[in-house]
Design an enzyme around this catalytic site. Sequence first.
Site, PDB file in Angstrom:
ATOM      1  N   THR A  13     -11.768  -1.314  13.847  1.00 19.50           N
ATOM      2  CA  THR A  13     -10.853  -2.205  13.133  1.00 19.50           C
ATOM      3  C   THR A  13     -10.781  -3.588  13.791  1.00 19.50           C
ATOM      4  OG1 THR A  13      -8.968  -1.448  14.437  1.00 19.50           O
ATOM      5  CG2 THR A  13      -9.370  -0.296  12.364  1.00 19.50           C
TER       6      THR A  13
ATOM      7  N   ASN B 283       4.347  -3.318  12.499  1.00 17.76           N
ATOM      8  CA  ASN B 283       3.462  -3.862  11.461  1.00 17.76           C
ATOM      9  C   ASN B 283       4.047  -3.527  10.093  1.00 17.76           C
ATOM     10  OD1 ASN B 283       1.435  -4.633   9.759  1.00 17.76           O
ATOM     11  ND2 ASN B 283      -0.094  -3.157  10.521  1.00 17.76           N
TER      12      ASN B 283
ATOM     13  N   CYS C  33      -3.159  -4.740   4.011  1.00 21.83           N
ATOM     14  CA  CYS C  33      -2.042  -5.580   4.478  1.00 21.83           C
ATOM     15  C   CYS C  33      -2.058  -6.997   3.925  1.00 21.83           C
ATOM     16  CB  CYS C  33      -2.044  -5.626   6.005  1.00 21.83           C
ATOM     17  SG  CYS C  33      -1.795  -4.013   6.751  1.00 21.83           S
TER      18      CYS C  33
ATOM     19  N   HIS D  40      -2.042 -12.182  10.502  1.00 24.38           N
ATOM     20  CA  HIS D  40      -1.624 -10.802  10.287  1.00 24.38           C
ATOM     21  C   HIS D  40      -1.440 -10.130  11.648  1.00 24.38           C
ATOM     22  CE1 HIS D  40      -0.948  -6.860   8.936  1.00 24.38           C
ATOM     23  NE2 HIS D  40      -2.084  -6.373   9.426  1.00 24.38           N
TER      24      HIS D  40
ATOM     25  N   ARG E  10     -11.532   1.552  17.130  1.00 25.57           N
ATOM     26  CA  ARG E  10     -11.889   0.208  17.641  1.00 25.57           C
ATOM     27  C   ARG E  10     -12.720  -0.586  16.630  1.00 25.57           C
ATOM     28  NH1 ARG E  10     -10.819  -1.428  22.327  1.00 25.57           N
ATOM     29  NH2 ARG E  10     -12.661  -2.741  22.514  1.00 25.57           N
TER      30      ARG E  10
ATOM     31  N   LYS F  98      -1.215  -7.840  20.072  1.00 19.61           N
ATOM     32  CA  LYS F  98      -2.425  -8.275  20.798  1.00 19.61           C
ATOM     33  C   LYS F  98      -3.444  -8.966  19.897  1.00 19.61           C
ATOM     34  CE  LYS F  98      -1.112  -7.578  24.756  1.00 19.61           C
ATOM     35  NZ  LYS F  98      -1.124  -6.471  25.692  1.00 19.61           N
TER      36      LYS F  98
ATOM     37  N   ARG G 284      -4.910 -12.694  20.445  1.00 19.77           N
ATOM     38  CA  ARG G 284      -6.316 -12.924  20.786  1.00 19.77           C
ATOM     39  C   ARG G 284      -6.981 -13.869  19.777  1.00 19.77           C
ATOM     40  NH1 ARG G 284      -9.587  -7.700  21.124  1.00 19.77           N
ATOM     41  NH2 ARG G 284      -7.729  -7.060  22.264  1.00 19.77           N
TER      42      ARG G 284
ATOM     43  N   GLU H 292       0.846  -1.186   0.000  1.00 20.10           N
ATOM     44  CA  GLU H 292       0.000   0.000   0.000  1.00 20.10           C
ATOM     45  C   GLU H 292       0.884   1.239   0.000  1.00 20.10           C
ATOM     46  OE1 GLU H 292      -2.117  -0.116   3.924  1.00 20.10           O
ATOM     47  OE2 GLU H 292      -0.786   1.592   4.117  1.00 20.10           O
TER      48      GLU H 292
ATOM     49  N   SER I 273      -7.300  -4.636   5.404  1.00 14.75           N
ATOM     50  CA  SER I 273      -8.457  -3.787   5.692  1.00 14.75           C
ATOM     51  C   SER I 273      -9.237  -3.509   4.419  1.00 14.75           C
ATOM     52  CB  SER I 273      -7.993  -2.467   6.311  1.00 14.75           C
ATOM     53  OG  SER I 273      -7.526  -2.707   7.620  1.00 14.75           O
TER      54      SER I 273
END
Lengths: 342, 383, 117
Positions: free
Chosen positions: A200, A265, A112, A233, A198, A238, A242, A80, A295
Amino acid sequence: MIGIVSYGTYIPRFRIKVEEIARIWGENPEAIKNSLGVFEKSVPDLDEDTATMAVEAGREALQRSNIPPEKIGAIFVGSESHPYAVKPTATIVGEALGVGNYYYCADLEFACKAGTAGMQFCYAMVRSGMIEYGMSIGSDTAQSKPGDALEYTAGAGACAIIIGKDPIAEIEATVSYTSDTPDFWRRDLQPYPSHGGRFTGAPAYFRHVVSAAKKLMEICGYSEKDFDYAVFHQPNAKFPQRVAGILGFGEEKIADGMLVRAIGNTYSAASLLGLAGILDVAKPDQRILLVSFGSGAGSDAFAIRVTEKILSYPRNTKVWEKVKNRVYLDYALYLKHKRMIK
Amino acid sequence: MRVAVIGVGCTEFGELWEKSFRSIFLEAGVEALEDCGIEGREIGAIYVGNMSGGKFIDQEHIAALIADHAGLAEFGIPATRVENADASGGSAFRQAYMAVASGMHDIVIAAGVEKVTDSADPMGVLSTSVDQEWERFAGANLPALYAIIARLHMHEFGTTEEDLAKVAVKNHRNAVHNPKAQLRREIKVEDVLSSEVVADPLKVLDCAPLSDGAAAVILANENIAKKFCDTPVFVDACTQASDYLALQCRKDLLTMRAVLKASREAYRIAKLEPRQIDVAEVHDSFTIAEIMAYEDLGFVKKGEGAKLVREGETEIGGKIPVNPSGGLKACGHAVGATGIRQIVELVLQLRGEAGKRQVKAEKALALNIGGTGATAVVTVLSR
Amino acid sequence: MVPLFWRKIKYRYDVVGSYCEKCGSYYYPKRELCPKCRRKGKLRDERFPDEGRVLSYTIVNGKIIAMIGLNNGARTLAEVCAEKVEIGTRVKKVFRRYGEDGDEGIIYYGTKFVPVC
């Protein structure tokens, strides 16, 4: 049997620590490190960009495999941060790698996940007999607005994957999950991306990654127990932790691929560099789950089985070793390296 | 046929803000004509050394311009520009010399002119003398390439930054006595060493300043020379040689093969040995270039150039005085004019008209170099 | 100036020079005529070694510009991306930006070198 016949990685030498960025904006670095699980990020040199890093990763992939460059029938560069808005990065890469002129070529953009999208193209082209080998590269010098939360994580790196027959790691299956979800975007001619905060998370990253992973397992008849490793990814540390928990993978199965802690990232390169971290140590017959996320939004999931060929494949210098070669920048030099000041 | 220099003229070298390209060549030309009492219409041809009228002042076709403004277009005298980077002046002199020596013309003007201060980036223009596609692309300008040579010279032969500085100190000292010189002030070794780094290890005071300036000399065949001039200076040899343009193509970075070849041929033609040269004007665009010139001209063995300057042998009063004018380093480097300016200085020296910087000399040598040495012109003069 | 850059892409993106099949000499940059054999020579393009050694260097405009002796004996002048080098430092090629034609023009890519760790 079709899969990964070689891979190459590139991480620029420069880093900036979370502390240094937090110092500028008067934020608490410990809180940021705790919430993101990221300690520092990679920064390109003054003369590096997506194309130069893609070439370096591509050269390593070619060199390790001893595949003659002219046998590469397709090159896709996912990013990108293509240096040109119009004029393909992949043509620059093809020329620098010396693949000749008869090759399929395009730039890809899917936030990404453009690098894994390119892998699917190469896989399909090899499987259909259109090409003998195809190269997909994820490469990014990710942009972030000074002061934005993204600034702590937007890193730089590249990973090149060569797809062909007789692989070191077989692609057993791949599937994608895609929807129109505007969680993160950059409008045309804008220098920095915007994001939905959030938003995302649950509707974007988690929904797509989990859906793609579950569909893949359903197609293959696998459960999480069939995988020795998983790489997701990693916009921060975090989210993949998760999602690993949601899908039932323990920390030990993702640790080798968690490059994000040390380099941030790397966008289109992020899940591929994580995969490289795992391929660097994986043994024959081990199975890897790879799920990217871009995204906008989509996830590509792959079931990858390591073959005997990996034993004779040169895996040095390993990606975690490359991470250790680093020079720290202060914020002013960081701005210069990112060409925000000239 | 022997060829003599019968008249010389030269402007002051420097940042001549008030003067235009057109005014400086006229000034030098008029001085040369008056020096030998020539009217003008006797002139058979004009050769003008000029590196880059196009880039410095956006003017090509400058030979015709000069003939025009000198009032010589009226007579239809053929005028030709000669371009060999900063060896343009020396090369123009050689063309003029050949025109007389061949019998084609009896009297010829060799001139050199450059107006650099009208340009925003004179060093950028001068650096077009190196290989644009490879050396400039890589980020090297002219000082950078000389710096690469200097570092290797230091590494191989033990030449030091102090040795380089001593060349600048000597040439500045000489320039004090040259009314045409740009930098007429003495400097110390410490001044050079503490000046701003241009291209490591070369510093500002290791580099010649870029200057505006013009110079002209009048050549005539020996049969008529005496008619115009009581003290003709004879051209015993004027040779030129080439080398690979880019440094990376040369096997030995520490020898300027063009200088070696042109000088050996000049010595053969002039029937002399290097040690018979009494005074020399050499192309010290950078201090290292003067040390290399000592070696390549055969004044010392390869690698021992620094010894000459350490021991003061190239000062006025030394064994072989070099650059009594102050050289490019302190007299100034008006690019295309430099090669002619060197001849002017040596003619004054051989005539005994050099004032406080006078050297006792019978034989003199000029070395004019283009770029990093891809062109070299060597001229040997005698009384 | 775009065609001028484009014509040399092959030779700048990688260290591709000339090899004379008659006399065995290597030349960089590429030549159209072997200086030794001249019209009798037979030149062909060849990819040169990735590594070499710093023969000499300068630092100009904050950049290290070095004369590099490649492992086949040919030489190339190039930027070295490093904090410092010395004569003799072993280097290997990397692909980098050399510059760009303003904000709107093309980007000039080429070969630079980095020290071999």
